[in-house]
Structure formats: structure tokens, C-alpha cells
Design an enzyme around this catalytic site. Structure first.
Site, PDB file in Angstrom:
ATOM      1  N   ILE A 160       0.841  -1.214   0.000  1.00  0.00           N
ATOM      2  CA  ILE A 160       0.000   0.000   0.000  1.00  0.00           C
ATOM      3  C   ILE A 160       0.867   1.251   0.000  1.00  0.00           C
ATOM      4  O   ILE A 160       0.455   2.293   0.490  1.00  0.00           O
ATOM      5  CB  ILE A 160      -0.973   0.030   1.198  1.00  0.00           C
ATOM      6  CG1 ILE A 160      -0.246  -0.188   2.524  1.00  0.00           C
ATOM      7  CG2 ILE A 160      -2.069  -0.987   1.028  1.00  0.00           C
ATOM      8  CD1 ILE A 160      -1.121   0.077   3.738  1.00  0.00           C
ATOM      9  N   GLY A 161       2.079   1.113  -0.526  1.00  0.00           N
ATOM     10  CA  GLY A 161       2.963   2.268  -0.572  1.00  0.00           C
ATOM     11  C   GLY A 161       4.028   2.212   0.506  1.00  0.00           C
ATOM     12  O   GLY A 161       4.983   2.971   0.500  1.00  0.00           O
TER      13      GLY A 161
ATOM     14  N   SER B  80       6.452  -2.857   1.064  1.00  0.00           N
ATOM     15  CA  SER B  80       6.583  -4.272   1.408  1.00  0.00           C
ATOM     16  C   SER B  80       7.170  -5.085   0.260  1.00  0.00           C
ATOM     17  O   SER B  80       7.944  -6.007   0.482  1.00  0.00           O
ATOM     18  CB  SER B  80       5.230  -4.851   1.824  1.00  0.00           C
ATOM     19  OG  SER B  80       4.338  -4.865   0.743  1.00  0.00           O
TER      20      SER B  80
ATOM     21  N   SER C  42       0.689  -3.638  11.335  1.00  0.00           N
ATOM     22  CA  SER C  42       2.152  -3.583  11.121  1.00  0.00           C
ATOM     23  C   SER C  42       2.726  -4.968  10.862  1.00  0.00           C
ATOM     24  O   SER C  42       3.833  -5.294  11.298  1.00  0.00           O
ATOM     25  CB  SER C  42       2.854  -2.970  12.344  1.00  0.00           C
ATOM     26  OG  SER C  42       2.295  -1.723  12.675  1.00  0.00           O
TER      27      SER C  42
ATOM     28  N   LYS D 223      11.083  -6.548  13.275  1.00  0.00           N
ATOM     29  CA  LYS D 223       9.722  -6.493  13.791  1.00  0.00           C
ATOM     30  C   LYS D 223       8.949  -5.433  12.999  1.00  0.00           C
ATOM     31  O   LYS D 223       9.531  -4.611  12.308  1.00  0.00           O
ATOM     32  CB  LYS D 223       9.732  -6.086  15.277  1.00  0.00           C
ATOM     33  CG  LYS D 223      10.559  -6.998  16.158  1.00  0.00           C
ATOM     34  CD  LYS D 223      10.273  -6.807  17.645  1.00  0.00           C
ATOM     35  CE  LYS D 223      11.176  -5.807  18.312  1.00  0.00           C
ATOM     36  NZ  LYS D 223      11.152  -5.899  19.796  1.00  0.00           N
ATOM     37  N   GLY D 224       7.633  -5.454  13.131  1.00  0.00           N
ATOM     38  CA  GLY D 224       6.792  -4.493  12.407  1.00  0.00           C
ATOM     39  C   GLY D 224       6.962  -3.089  12.938  1.00  0.00           C
ATOM     40  O   GLY D 224       7.243  -2.891  14.121  1.00  0.00           O
ATOM     41  N   VAL D 225       6.773  -2.099  12.068  1.00  0.00           N
ATOM     42  CA  VAL D 225       7.028  -0.722  12.479  1.00  0.00           C
ATOM     43  C   VAL D 225       6.004   0.269  11.926  1.00  0.00           C
ATOM     44  O   VAL D 225       5.974   1.419  12.319  1.00  0.00           O
ATOM     45  CB  VAL D 225       8.451  -0.312  12.042  1.00  0.00           C
ATOM     46  CG1 VAL D 225       8.523  -0.113  10.538  1.00  0.00           C
ATOM     47  CG2 VAL D 225       8.932   0.922  12.780  1.00  0.00           C
ATOM     48  N   GLY D 226       5.141  -0.167  11.035  1.00  0.00           N
ATOM     49  CA  GLY D 226       4.298   0.770  10.278  1.00  0.00           C
ATOM     50  C   GLY D 226       3.494   1.746  11.117  1.00  0.00           C
ATOM     51  O   GLY D 226       3.383   2.921  10.786  1.00  0.00           O
ATOM     52  N   GLU D 227       2.924   1.268  12.203  1.00  0.00           N
ATOM     53  CA  GLU D 227       2.038   2.136  12.976  1.00  0.00           C
ATOM     54  C   GLU D 227       2.782   2.923  14.050  1.00  0.00           C
ATOM     55  O   GLU D 227       2.352   4.000  14.456  1.00  0.00           O
ATOM     56  CB  GLU D 227       0.957   1.293  13.647  1.00  0.00           C
ATOM     57  CG  GLU D 227       0.045   0.610  12.649  1.00  0.00           C
ATOM     58  CD  GLU D 227      -0.796  -0.451  13.328  1.00  0.00           C
ATOM     59  OE1 GLU D 227      -1.942  -0.152  13.637  1.00  0.00           O
ATOM     60  OE2 GLU D 227      -0.299  -1.576  13.538  1.00  0.00           O
TER      61      GLU D 227
END
Ligand code: FES
Ligand code: FES
Lengths: 779, 157
Positions: free
Chosen positions: A495-496, A499, A537, A734-738
């Protein structure tokens, strides 16, 4: 002899694979697609906040030349309820409960004709009393928004749940709050008010629906959860999910807005069905403001206690959520809020309760951070308040209560890696927090119009997926052709956020091929394997582990074949630079392409194609909301420096210093971009953005009046990465998007308090609000 | 239905004719009549800059410009940006500096930057921040966009 050195892309600054197409204007978003024979759709929405529909007359609209179909609820009697709460039909027939309610839809030759047709639809309403205040919604005798509807969640508190306007309730408890209160030397208590903001994706909502000759449905959709939506669309439309194909063109921003199905989507399908033609429906910006979801607005009361020695004793949190007219993901944000209340810092005794009540206001969806901005806003302000009361500095107080690696919280979250203490120390150290904090505090009463201040806040968020659905997994199909070109077919949506680039990097790492040897296919449910969607995330972590799994299987197969032909053990060989090499020396044995061809064009003829499905080792919460929902948790601390103009109330963000426990940096360019974008989104939440909902009416549905942060307003940013190398994460990540959006409002509030001595508990911190607060504090 | 007019203009170096409704915006003409979709709609009222094009050397919001007012003018859109060395360098810098996330604001940003640097070669970082004030980006926080434009401003042309 050619020797090939081991090269790695992990942690490098890698340009996004889709960037050249986007930077040159070649990328075609849903708005840019046209299918042969396509019609254009528009939706007529309610002009009343709450009303009974007496009649709808579409005869004049149908008669307009160029109109192919006009639909109302009466034309689709088989339509079924949609959304998280299944509490609305796509087209409303007898009653409207908010201004965004869909009453009729037109498909026509052009957008202009469709719009003209809408103006010819005659609707007669009979107004009902509007209910636009969430407290009033729970008063005895309040008008009932949805008659005969039990609340969706448990009815642990019969008093609250028994009111017919209660949409959902959540209750969580750990320890013994009474004991916590008794053990407290200091207690702070306050109400916090979190406002409406909305996603403002630059690409507005849109969809194209098309049926083929045998009744198969293809959707060109911006959804973030294509596989979940396949099933949900099938349910709403009453068709076999196997007949639905979802193609995702590149998306002009998601941020959580596209996790639910909204009425316009099935309506677009109804029109395609009615006309037998592809139908395209694209919002205007005004419609985007009026009819897409918001962040969950929250009224929150928090009480926190601590002992003289600086250890937290208890927290009690009560929240009231304006559910709006219908239930979407916003209503379920307490799942995340209670995690921050219970586990951001070590606190033995907790009681948490949420009531979400129906009103005639807009409804909230999921939005980057998912309730965590709201909970963190209150928790981190009270961390400062407690520290102040105890006479401990804010950093020492947080360090004293911070979680450590290995800890399992009373809620059941297991922090296998946890960099919170390093985040705190790094952000504080790099920003000079302690000295600035003490200086600003001492200068609060000093003369001078502009006051400077510094504030900190930390956050905890899922970083290894979130087990909300029966599976939190992602599938990968990987094939390598005769020229050693790799096609990575993944369920994970782009989604930009970058990924596809990160997944490609991870595959390069395993297969020793250059980045330009990889093509990523990620946008077509007829081709890609299942994935739960892009949210929480989770994509780098879950999609990454899935891609690595498929690549490792391919590598094992390739090395086995290479070992056979070289007459050595597999362990003696490796893949580097598009070659099979001797692992010890790097000496090239043959090219990867040659080996693949020798496999393919032999009497045992085979291709290298592998699949892998990754399911994280996380657990569902039990009925008491306990459990380890994520395979890893992300941490961060942000320090915000502000200048407050005490004459005008204007707050200027001077600098943000962030320290983020991201497990490991995979693409430095990409992760910096995520953090910077999140900081500015958090800045907007704190200072400028405010969707004004006045008696059910959105008063500022335009960028002119809804203020996104512009380039000259951004703060200086100093971002540090704490690499805790998570054992379960792909290459440790680890996830970081949010994460980066979560602390900003809380840290800004603390900075304003540090600058002025005045604590603000209502967002956003507009000049008017700040000015009034300073004036009333001055008496 | 509505009144139309035939107009002529130079679009990305090519002489072009189009028949357009008199009330149509230049943005809709580019996207729907000419078929170039790189120029984006994100607000339709001059508030976001996603629709930025260059007309006779000036950057404009094409959503606010009537198509008929393009008659006799020279238009550059994102599809024509790379014909100019400055545009090509900007596009490359946006890629290399990580200035593109969802990419929806990117064409407008590139066009605005190209126009600005033409007039202000070597512009400072602060000047660049102000130059893109009218272009909204929801994804990047602007930092990497400014990095990209600044890189081009620093390079020798
Ligand atoms: S679409 Fe023209 S300025 Fe937003
Ligand atoms: S990159 Fe998405 S709006 Fe700018």
C-alpha cells in the site's frame, strides 16, 4: 577461478521497486483505469441526520438519457448487511441514521450524467430526533438508533449493556485494584478527550466491478484485505466466494482505511449486475471526508497510582466511544487500548472498561495505531503527572517501570525482545532531554512570550502480526525460471509502505541473486496465495517469514542438485551473485541459470517452484482478553520539543527525537520513510487536524478547512534504531508501520506542560484551545 | 449535452488538438480527453497540488484551470517531465532518496519542484520546504521529498 564475495542488502538504503513507475506518472491507480464499456456511478446520500424515509421516487432520474440504472433498496431486496457489526444494509430503505447514508445509486454513461440523475431523485423524509452526543445516547429514554439489536460483545456489565444504544462493551481486569489503591502514595486522575480525524489518503476511494459472461465477479479494489473481502463480498452478495476475483491496483494510501467493506463497494457491484457492464465508482474529495471512516473518537477517564519509591500500583480506565450510526473497526480499538493500559509499563492492578454507544454521527474505522494513540495520550500524560508529584524526573520514573526482555505481562503478552529501556535512554540522551526539561520547568514563570518545552512518550505495539482471525498467516509461491529470474508471488499487499521491496530483499538474501532478478506479484486473488491482509504492522514480519520460507525451500532444492552434479556435500555449496559457489572459498562452480537449465532440460526434467505458508506462533486472546496475540512487540520513545507562543496559543514543533525498537533494519530508506511519515501524521493528530462533527454534520469536508501538516511545518527529526534482533522476526525484524504515529500527541502534551505548566487533555492543540487554557490557568 | 469548443495547445512538446466541454477543467481534459493519467485528482479545489502541471513556464493546479484556457499555450505534465534534464534528474532523485511511498502526490511534487528549481537553481532547504507548501503528502512526512529536491538543487546541472 572467479571468487564471489557474499553481499547483503539487509540494512541498506534500497530504493523502492515501484518508485520509478510512480515518479514518472506511469502507475495506474484505480482512478486511472478504464474498462471497455465501462459506466460511471454516483451515490445519493441522505440529507438528514436521522429520519424515516417516506418515499423515494426515481422515475425522473431513470428517464434521463444516458442513465443505465437507478437503484434503491427496493431494487435489491436480497441485499444483506455488511461491515464489522453487520448493522447496515448497503442501500438504506426505510430509515437513515447518518448523513452519509446511501439511498440511491446511478450508473450512467458519464459522471456528469450520473450526477444530474441524482438531482432528479425525489426523497421524502420524516425527521426523527437526532442523537449526536455520546453521553446523551446512554441517557434513559434516549432515541434508539437500532431497535432490537443486542450489543455485539459480551454483556458483562448489564447496566451499560442493557441500554439499547450500546453497540459494544469491553471489560478487562488484572490483579486487585483496591489493593493497588491502598498501596498508592500518589494518585492522578483525569478525563481526556480524543477527537475525530480522518485518513485523508491522497487517492480517494474507488472501485470497478465487472461480471463476466458466466457470472464471475472481478473487482478492481483498493482493499487492504483482499482475501477476507472475497469471503465477505460473497456473503453480502449471496454468491460463491470462488467466483470473486479481487485485483488491487496500486493504492493511493491506506493507513487502515480499507480494512472494512463500505456500502459503496457492494453498491458498485449491484450496478454492474443491473447493467451487465463494468461500473466504476470513484469518490470526490468531499465525499471522502463525509463518507469514509474516521479515527475512533474517545472520551477517556484514567486514574493511575504509584508508590513513593516510584513504582506504579494500579490503573483504572473507563472509556466512552461514539460508535456513530454503524459499527466498523473503530469500535474494536479497545483490544489495543487495553494493552497499552496494562502492559506499556509494569503495573500490577488494572481495571479497564469501554462502552461504545450508537449515535447519528459518522462511524470510525481502523486507522494507523488503532486505538493506541488514544490510550497512549492518557497513559503517558499521567506518567509525567505522577513523576511530578513524586519529585522524580520523567525519564527515571519511566525507566523504573519499564518492561524488560523475557517478561510475560499479567495480560499474557510475552516480550521475547524488548528495547524499551534502550529507547528511553537513547531518545533522552540524543535530545538532551533531562537538561532541557529542567531548564524549561525553571523558566515557566520567567518573562517572555515564547516558551520552550520538551516532552517524552513511549509506546508498545504489536510487531509480529496480531492473531485476530483464525489464521494470521501469509502464503508465498516462488518460481525461478531458466534465466535465474525469480517471481515472488505473495499474498502480502503493497500500500505504498514498501513491502514488495522488503520481501524481494529477503529473497535476494537467501538466493544470492540481485534485486533486479526479482519480480513481485502481489495483487490478484486468482494468482496470489492467501494472506490475512495489510494491517497491524504485520506485513514485513509475516509476509517476510513466508517469503524466506519459500526461498529456503528453493535454495535447498538448488543446492541438492548442484551437489549431485559437483559430487560434493550440499553444505559445501552456497548461492552468491547469481552463482553456485563453494561456501568456504566463494569460488564459483557454475551460474545459477546454467544449473536451473540443467535441471529443467534433463531426463528428470524439473523446475524450481516452491510454496510456503507462514503462521506466527501467537495465540488468540481468551474471553478475558488475555493471551499473547503477537509473535513480537515493537517499542519506541519519542521526545518532542515545542515552542508555545503564549500570546497567540500557537504551538510550533521544533524537533522530534525518536528511538525505535524495530528488531532489525531491513531497508533503511524505507524504514526512515515510515517513521518520518508517522511522526508527521502524529503531529497532525496533535496540532492541526480536526474533523468538525457538529450535530451529525461534518463542517469541514475539504483540505481548506481540514488542515494536514504542510512541508514548512515539519519538525527537525532525529531517528535512532534499536536493533534487538527478534528471534522470530525475518532477519530479526519487527513491524514498524504504525509505531511512529502513536507517541506524538502524548509527547506534545507533555512538552506543552513542560513549557507552560498547563496540562492539556483535549486534542487537537489548536491555537484557540491553547490560548484559552493558558488564559484560564493564569486566572 | 454541454457546449464544447475545439482548442489547440502544445502538450509535452507535441502540437495537440482537443474538443472539450467549456466547463471542463484542464485536469479532466488531460485525464479523460487526452488520456494522460499521471496528473492526479485529490481535491479538485486547488488545495493539494496533486494536479500540478506547468503552463507557459508556470506551475498551476490543473483542477482550477479551465481546459478552454489551455488554448494556444504550452503545457508540460509529468509524462513530459523527463524530456527535460532537470525533470529526469528530479524523478531519479525521488526514486533514490525514498521520496515515493504510495506515489499519489509524487507527480505533482515533481512538477512543482521542476518549476521551482528552474527559477531558483541552488535553492536552500528552507526555500524548498516553502516551495512545496501547496503540495500535500500523507505518507512521507516530506523529509525525503525535500532530500530529493535538495540533491538536485546541489548538483551541477
Ligand atoms: S486536485 Fe488540484 S489542487 Fe488538489
Ligand atoms: S507518497 Fe503517498 S501521498 Fe505522498
Amino acid at each position: 577461478m572467479t571468487v564471489i564475495a557474499k553481499e547483503s542488502l539487509i540494512g541498506k538504503r534500497v530504493a523502492k521497486l515501484d518508485a520509478p513507475e510512480k515518479a514518472s506518472g506511469r502507475t495506474r491507480y484505480v482512478h486511472d483505469l478504464d474498462l471497455p464499456g465501462q459506466l460511471h456511478a454516483r451515490i445519493l446520500r441522505s440529507s438528514r441526520v436521522h429520519a424515516r424515509i417516506v418515499s423515494i421516487d426515481t422515475s425522473r432520474a431513470r428517464a434521463l438519457p444516458g442513465v443505465h440504472a437507478v437503484l434503491t433498496a427496493a431494487d435489491v431486496p436480497w441485499q444483506r448487511p455488511l461491515g464489522v457489526g453487520r448493522d447496515q444494509l448497503p442501500l438504506k430503505g426505510d430509515r437513515v441514521r447518518s448523513l452519509r447514508d446511501e439511498i440511491a445509486a446511478v450508473a450512467a454513461e458519464t459522471v456528469e450524467i450520473a450526477e444530474a440523475a441524482l438531482r432528479l431523485v425525489d426523497v421524502v423524509y420524516e425527521d426523527l430526533p437526532p442523537l449526536t452526543d455520546v453521553r446523551a445516547a446512554l441517557a434513559p429514554g434516549a432515541p434508539v438508533i437500532h431497535e432490537g439489536r443486542p450489543p455485539t460483545k459480551g454483556a458483562e456489565r448489564p447496566d451499560a449493556a442493557s441500554h439499547p444504544n450500546v453497540a459494544m462493551t469491553f471489560d478487562y481486569a488484572q490483579g486487585d485494584v483496591a489493593a493497588g489503591e491502598a498501596a498508592s502514595d500518589v494518585v492522578v486522575d483525569g478525563w481526556f478527550r480524543l477527537h475525530y480525524v480522518t485518513h485523508c489518503c491522497m487517492g480517494v476511494s474507488g472501485m470497478i466491478a465487472q461480471f463476466d459472461a458466466t457470472g464471475n465477479l472481478t473487482l478492481h479494489s483498493n482493499t487492504q484485505v483482499p482475501f477476507l473481502h472475497k469471503r465477505e463480498f460473497a456473503e453480502i452478495l449471496g454468491i460463491d466466494p470462488g467466483r470473486i476475483r479481487i485485483i488491487q491496483p496500486p493504492i493511493g494510501g491506506g493507513f487502515g482505511s480499507k480494512l472494512d467493506i463500505y456500502p459503496f463497494e457492494p453498491i458498485c457491484v449491484f450496478l454492474a449486475k443491473a447493467t451487465g457492464r463494468p461500473v466504476k465508482l470513484v469518490f470526490t474529495r468531499e465525499e471522502e471526508f463525509l463518507a469514509s471512516p474516521t479515527r475512533q473518537p474517545v472520551l477517556l477517564r484514567l486514574t493511575s497510582g504509584a508508590r513513593r519509591d516510584g513504582t506504579l500500583t494500579f490503573r483504572v480506565c473507563e472509556t466512552l466511544h461514539d460508535n456513530g450510526a454503524y459499527t466498523s473497526w473503530g469500535a474494536t480499538t479497545p483490544f489495543v487500548m487495553m494493552q497499552t493500559i496494562s502492559s506499556l509499563y509494569r503495573v500490577p492492578h488494572v481495571r479497564y472498561h469501554t462502552t461504545a454507544a450508537y449515535t447519528n454521527n459518522p462511524y470510525a474505522g481502523s486507522f494507523r495505531g488503532y486505538g493506541n494513540l488514544q490510550a497512549t495520550f492518557a497513559v503517558e500524560q499521567q506518567m509525567d503527572e505522577l513523576a511530578e508529584k513524586l519529585g522524580i524526573d520523567p525519564l527515571a520514573f519511566r525507566l523504573r517501570n519499564a518492561q524488560d526482555p523475557g517478561e510475560v505481562t499479567p495480560q499474557g503478552m510475552h516480550f521475547r525482545t524488548c528495547g524499551l529501556k534502550e529507547c528511553l535512554a537513547t531518545a533522552a540522551g540524543a535530545s538532551g532531554f533531562l537538561a532541557k526539561h529542567a531548564a524549561a520547568r525553571a523558566a515557566q514563570r520567567a518573562p517572555g512570550r515564547v516558551k520552550r518545552g520538551v516532552g517524552m512518550a513511549s509506546m508498545l505495539h504489536v510487531g509480529g502480526g496480531a492473531k485476530i482471525y483464525p489464521s494470521d498467516g501469509c502464503g508465498t509461491i516462488l518460481k525461478i525460471d531458466d534465466f535465474a529470474h525469480v517471481t515472488l508471488i505473495t499474498g502480502a499487499s503493497e500500500i505504498g509502505q514498501g513491502s514488495e521491496t522488503v520481501l524481494a530483499q529477503l529473497v535476494c538474501e537467501e538466493l544470492g541473486v540481485p534485486l533486479d532478478a526479482i519480480t513481485v506479484v502481489n495483487n490478484d486473488t486468482d494468482i496470489t496465495p492467501w494472506d490475512v491482509g495489510v494491517h497491524a504492522s504485520r506485513t514485513t514480519f509475516i509476509g517476510g517469514n513466508s517469503a524466506i520460507g519459500a526461498a529456503r525451500k528453493a535454495k535447498a532444492k538448488i543446492l541438492a542438485a548442484a551437489a549431485r552434479s559437483a559430487g560434493c556435500a550440499e553444505a559445501e555449496l552456497d548461492l552468491r551473485g547469481g552463482h553456485i559457489v563453494r561456501a568456504a572459498s566463494g569460488e564459483a562452480v557454475t551460474t545459477l541459470a546454467k544449473l536451473l537449465r540443467s535441471l529443467h532440460f534433463s531426463d528428470r526434467a524439473e523446475l524450481v517452484m516452491t510454496t510456503h505458508y507462514y503462521e506466527p506462533p501467537s495465540r488468540h486472546q481468551d474471553a478475558a482478553y488475555k493471551g499473547d496475540v503477537s509473535a513480537a512487540y515493537a517499542w519506541a520513545t519519542q521526545v518532542v520539543e515545542v515552542e508555545v507562543d503564549t500570546d497567540t496559543g500557537v504551538v510550533r514543533l521544533v524537533k522530534v527525537t525518536g528511538a525505535h525498537d524495530v528488531g532489525r533494519v531491513l531497508n533503511r530508506l524505507g524504514i526512515e520513510g515510515q517513521i518520518e511519515g508517522g511522526i508527521v501524521m502524529g503531529q497532525g493528530y496533535a496540532l492541526t487536524e480536526d474533523l468538525v462533527v457538529d450535530h451529525g454534520v461534518v463542517r469541514n469536508p475539504a483540505f481548506r478547512d481540514y488542515k494536514l501538516v504542510t512541508a514548512p511545518e515539519i519538525p527537525a527529526m532525529d531517528v535512532h534504531f534499536i536493533e534487538t534482533m527478534d528471534g522470530e522476526g525475518p532477519q530479526g525484524a519487527k513491524g514498524v508501520g504504525e509505531a511512529p504515529a502513536i507517541c506524538m500527541a502524548a509527547a506534545t502534551a507533555n512538552a506543552i506542560a513542560n513549557a507552560t505548566g498547563v496540562r492539556l487533555r483535549e486534542l487537537p492543540f489548536t491555537p484557540e484551545k491553547v490560548y484559552r487554557a493558558l488564559r484560564s490557568a493564569a486566572g | 449535452m454541454s457546449l464544447t469548443r475545439e482548442i489547440g495547445f502544445v502538450l509535452n512538446g507535441v502540437r495537440t488538438r482537443a474538443t472539450v466541454p467549456v466547463a471542463m477543467s484542464a485536469l479532466d481534459m488531460l485525464r479523460e480527453v487526452v488520456g494522460l493519467t499521471g496528473t492526479k485528482y485529490a481535491c479538485g479545489e486547488g488545495e493539494c497540488g496533486a494536479c500540478t502541471i506547468v503552463v507557459d513556464g508556470r506551475s498551476l493546479c490543473s483542477c482550477l484551470l479551465f481546459a478552454v484556457d489551455c488554448d494556444g499555450r504550452e503545457l508540460t505534465t509529468i509524462e513530459g517531465a523527463e524530456r527535460d534534464p532537470l525533470g529526469a534528474r528530479l524523478e531519479q532523485a525521488f526514486v533514490d532518496c525514498g521520496a515515493v511511498q504510495c506515489g499519489f502526490c509524487t507527480p505533482g511534487m515533481v512538477m512543482q519542484a521542476q518549476h521551482w528549481l528552474q527559477a531558483h537553481p541552488g535553492a536552500s532547504r528552507d526555500a524548498i520546504l516553502r516551495a512545496i507548501e501547496g503540495n500535500l503528502c500523507r505518507c512521507t512526512g516530506y523529509v525525503k521529498i525535500v532530500d530529493a529536491i535538495e540533491r538536485v538543487a546541489r548538483e551541477a546541472p
